[in-house]
Motif scaffolding. Structure first.
Motif, short mmCIF file in Angstrom:
data_model
loop_
_atom_site.label_atom_id
_atom_site.label_comp_id
_atom_site.label_asym_id
_atom_site.label_seq_id
_atom_site.Cartn_x
_atom_site.Cartn_y
_atom_site.Cartn_z
N ILE A 12 0.85 -1.18 0.00
CA ILE A 12 0.00 0.00 0.00
C ILE A 12 0.89 1.23 0.00
CG2 ILE A 12 -1.79 1.25 1.26
CD1 ILE A 12 -2.63 -1.40 2.49
N SER A 13 0.57 2.18 -0.87
CA SER A 13 1.39 3.37 -0.98
C SER A 13 1.12 4.33 0.18
CB SER A 13 1.11 4.08 -2.30
OG SER A 13 -0.18 4.65 -2.29
N VAL A 14 2.07 5.18 0.44
CA VAL A 14 1.92 6.19 1.49
C VAL A 14 0.78 7.13 1.13
CG1 VAL A 14 3.05 8.14 2.64
CG2 VAL A 14 4.33 6.05 2.17
N ARG A 15 0.64 7.44 -0.16
CA ARG A 15 -0.44 8.31 -0.61
C ARG A 15 -1.81 7.72 -0.25
NH1 ARG A 15 -1.51 10.38 -6.80
NH2 ARG A 15 -3.36 11.57 -6.31
N HIS A 20 -6.63 7.86 3.15
CA HIS A 20 -7.55 7.16 4.05
C HIS A 20 -7.63 7.87 5.40
CE1 HIS A 20 -9.68 3.84 5.91
NE2 HIS A 20 -8.80 3.88 6.89
N LEU A 21 -6.49 8.29 5.94
CA LEU A 21 -6.47 8.99 7.22
C LEU A 21 -7.21 10.32 7.14
CD1 LEU A 21 -2.83 8.33 8.43
CD2 LEU A 21 -4.93 7.42 9.40
N ILE A 22 -7.03 11.06 6.05
CA ILE A 22 -7.73 12.33 5.88
C ILE A 22 -9.24 12.10 5.79
CG2 ILE A 22 -8.10 14.24 4.26
CD1 ILE A 22 -5.05 14.03 3.67
N ALA A 23 -9.65 11.11 5.03
CA ALA A 23 -11.08 10.82 4.87
C ALA A 23 -11.70 10.40 6.20
CB ALA A 23 -11.27 9.73 3.82
N GLU A 24 -11.03 9.54 6.94
CA GLU A 24 -11.56 9.09 8.23
C GLU A 24 -11.63 10.24 9.24
OE1 GLU A 24 -12.82 6.07 9.38
OE2 GLU A 24 -12.89 5.70 7.23
N ALA A 26 -11.99 13.44 8.54
CA ALA A 26 -13.10 14.32 8.12
C ALA A 26 -14.45 13.69 8.49
CB ALA A 26 -13.02 14.56 6.63
N ARG A 27 -14.58 12.40 8.31
CA ARG A 27 -15.85 11.72 8.63
C ARG A 27 -16.14 11.81 10.12
NH1 ARG A 27 -14.84 6.89 6.53
NH2 ARG A 27 -15.62 7.59 4.53
N HIS A 28 -15.14 11.55 10.94
CA HIS A 28 -15.36 11.58 12.38
C HIS A 28 -15.54 13.00 12.90
CE1 HIS A 28 -15.05 7.33 12.84
NE2 HIS A 28 -13.91 7.31 12.19
N ALA A 29 -14.87 13.96 12.29
CA ALA A 29 -15.06 15.35 12.68
C ALA A 29 -16.49 15.77 12.36
CB ALA A 29 -14.06 16.25 11.96
N GLY A 30 -17.02 15.31 11.24
CA GLY A 30 -18.41 15.60 10.89
C GLY A 30 -19.37 15.00 11.88
N HIS A 31 -19.10 13.78 12.33
CA HIS A 31 -19.96 13.15 13.33
C HIS A 31 -19.93 13.93 14.64
CE1 HIS A 31 -19.54 9.02 11.17
NE2 HIS A 31 -20.47 9.76 10.63
#
Length: 45
Positions: A12-15, A20-24, A26-31
Motif C-alpha cells: 500500500i502506498s503512502v499516498r 484514508h487517514l484524511i477521509a476518516e 473528516a468523517r469523524h469530525a463531521g460526526h
C-alpha cells in the motif's frame, strides 16, 4: 500451517494511507459536529 487471514501481503502506498487517514478524520469530525449541534442547538459557522 498458514493462517487463513494472512493469505497475501498487499503493498500500500503512502499516498493511499494518507488519503484514508484524511477521509476518516473528516468523517469523524463531521460526526462530532453533528453531536455538538444536537447538544447545544447552535450551528457551526
Amino acid at each position: 500451517m498458514e493462517a487463513p487471514w494472512n493469505e497475501t501481503i498487499e503493498v500500500i502506498s503512502v499516498r493511499k494511507v494518507l488519503m484514508h487517514l484524511i477521509a476518516e478524520t473528516a468523517r469523524h469530525a463531521g460526526h462530532a459536529d453533528i453531536l455538538r449541534e444536537t447538544l447545544d442547538g447552535r450551528k457551526a459557522t
